[in-house]
Design an enzyme around this catalytic site. Structure first.
Site, short mmCIF file in Angstrom:
data_model
loop_
_atom_site.label_atom_id
_atom_site.label_comp_id
_atom_site.label_asym_id
_atom_site.label_seq_id
_atom_site.Cartn_x
_atom_site.Cartn_y
_atom_site.Cartn_z
N ARG A 37 0.77 -1.14 0.10
CA ARG A 37 0.07 0.05 0.02
C ARG A 37 0.73 1.13 0.05
NH1 ARG A 37 -4.42 -1.87 4.22
NH2 ARG A 37 -5.68 -3.24 2.95
N ARG A 41 -2.85 6.03 -0.07
CA ARG A 41 -3.43 6.90 0.83
C ARG A 41 -2.84 7.46 1.86
NH1 ARG A 41 -6.66 1.96 3.94
NH2 ARG A 41 -4.78 0.86 4.51
N ARG A 50 -6.39 12.14 -6.27
CA ARG A 50 -7.76 11.45 -6.29
C ARG A 50 -9.08 11.97 -6.15
NH1 ARG A 50 -8.45 6.27 -4.22
NH2 ARG A 50 -10.88 7.11 -4.26
N ASP A 86 -7.05 -2.88 -7.17
CA ASP A 86 -7.42 -3.23 -6.39
C ASP A 86 -8.03 -4.71 -6.49
OD1 ASP A 86 -9.26 -2.22 -3.46
OD2 ASP A 86 -10.26 -3.97 -4.49
N TYR A 161 -15.37 -12.25 -0.11
CA TYR A 161 -16.20 -10.99 -0.59
C TYR A 161 -17.30 -11.23 -1.30
CZ TYR A 161 -12.54 -7.61 1.10
OH TYR A 161 -11.63 -6.82 1.72
#
Length: 354
Positions: A37, A41, A50, A86, A161
């Site tokens: 990651r 973020r 973004r 993702d 998921y």
């Protein structure tokens, strides 16, 4: 003759990078480092880029994918780039009705609960993800001698998921299906293995130098359940890309009891979370594998003296492995100070220089 040399040099430079040498368990000039990651973020430049763009949309725009992937390489001087995407992108690409909701994660509109629901899972083709091919191609051109890691979600995590309809702490519906209808479960993870394999092949054929298979939720399983109900599907994925000759990294969270099987599945590099030291992990995994990890992601919020000490502990334990790639024990947390990550990279390079 000049054209041939110019074409072949970047590939040769990438192949001789510290990251790929460590993956192959060869001598390295320093311990290579990258962060799960890292593309995203924690970086203010990422958040600015973004603004106003949904997560899935940003994964499907080659211009954004390229810039976001490059940002941490420029800022931190890491030894490898991780492709910005993702794990649910291939599912979205084949028509699964899902979205990534801020603060929640992937949410699936029509969860898979019966055999009829399997019809949602058609095969993935390169034509479904042209933006992946384009973005990887752009990145390989921009990165020069820095390797690009492609990635995908492992069948168990994707299945969770799809069955739960979103993130789950206990995976109760997933396990109920796995125990209650073993054949449907095998068919589900088998189809997901095909989709995942195709997604990884697109990235490799476009120029990715290594791949990582994320099985984020596999730590919810006992070793016996993993071996019986998950290992075959993950093995199918990793074996499907073996002929490309790129290193295959396999990582999960809370998988200390599964590490040997993570290697058995076909990994060249086994990712280790922060819960066990790397020297213990090396014993569990066994010979013939490199290890990746495993500084606790929360350590970076401590004072520098503590961060440095913990980093040195990881490097010391990593010497027990046949090859070591320094990383966090999971992904970069959102409020991480980017300057600390840059400092960790410099420190690892300095103290591990051969």
């Amino acid at each position: 003759m000049a054209d041939v040399t110019e074409t072949s040099l970047p590939h040769a430079t990438v192949r001789d990078s510290a990251f790929l040498r460590a993956c192959r368990r060869e001598p390295v000039p320093h311990t290579p480092v990258w962060f799960m990651r890292q593309a995203g973020r924690s970086l203010p430049e990422y958040r600015k880029l973004r603004e106003g763009t949904a997560m899935l949309e940003s994964c499907m725009r080659p211009d954004l994918v390229t810039e976001i992937t490059l940002q941490p390489v420029r800022r931190h001087g890491v030894d490898a780039a991780i492709f910005f995407s993702d794990i649910v992108v291939p599912l979205k690409a084949i028509g699964i009705d899902l979205d990534i909701k801020p603060g929640v994660g992937p949410v699936v509109a029509n969860p898979i609960r019966s055999r009829a629901d399997l019809a949602q899972l058609r095969d993935l083709t390169p034509e479904d993800v042209p933006y992946i091919t384009e973005a990887v191609g752009q990145l390989v051109g921009e990165l020069g001698g820095t390797p690009l890691i492609g990635f995908a979600g492992a069948p168990f995590t994707l299945a969770s998921y799809l069955v739960e309809g979103g993130p789950s702490k206990n995976h109760e519906r997933t396990k109920a299906l796995m125990y209650g209808d073993p054949q449907l479960w095998a068919d589900l993870v088998g189809r997901l293995a095909q989709i995942t394999s195709a997604f990884l092949k697109v990235q490799i054929e476009a120029g990715a130098s290594a791949i990582q298979l994320f099985d984020s939720w596999a730590g919810a399983l006992s070793a016996a359940d993993y071996r019986a109900s998950v290992l075959p599907a993950s093995t199918k994925v990793l074996s499907s890309v073996e002929h490309y000759g790129v290193p295959r990294i396999h990582f999960g969270v809370g998988t200390g009891e599964l590490l040997r099987m993570f290697g058995e599945a076909g990994a060249d590099v086994v990712g280790v979370d922060w819960r066990i030291p790397l020297d213990v992990a090396a014993t569990r995994v066994g010979p013939g594998k490199a290890l990746q990890g495993n500084l606790d992601s929360a350590v970076v919020f401590a004072p520098w003296e503590a961060i440095r000490a913990k980093t040195d502990e990881v490097l010391a334990a990593g010497r027990a492995a046949e090859g070591h790639i320094f990383n966090l024990g999971h992904g970069v947390l959102p409020h991480t100070d980017p300057e600390v990550l840059t400092r960790i990279v410099a420190h690892v390079h300095e103290v591990s220089a051969r």
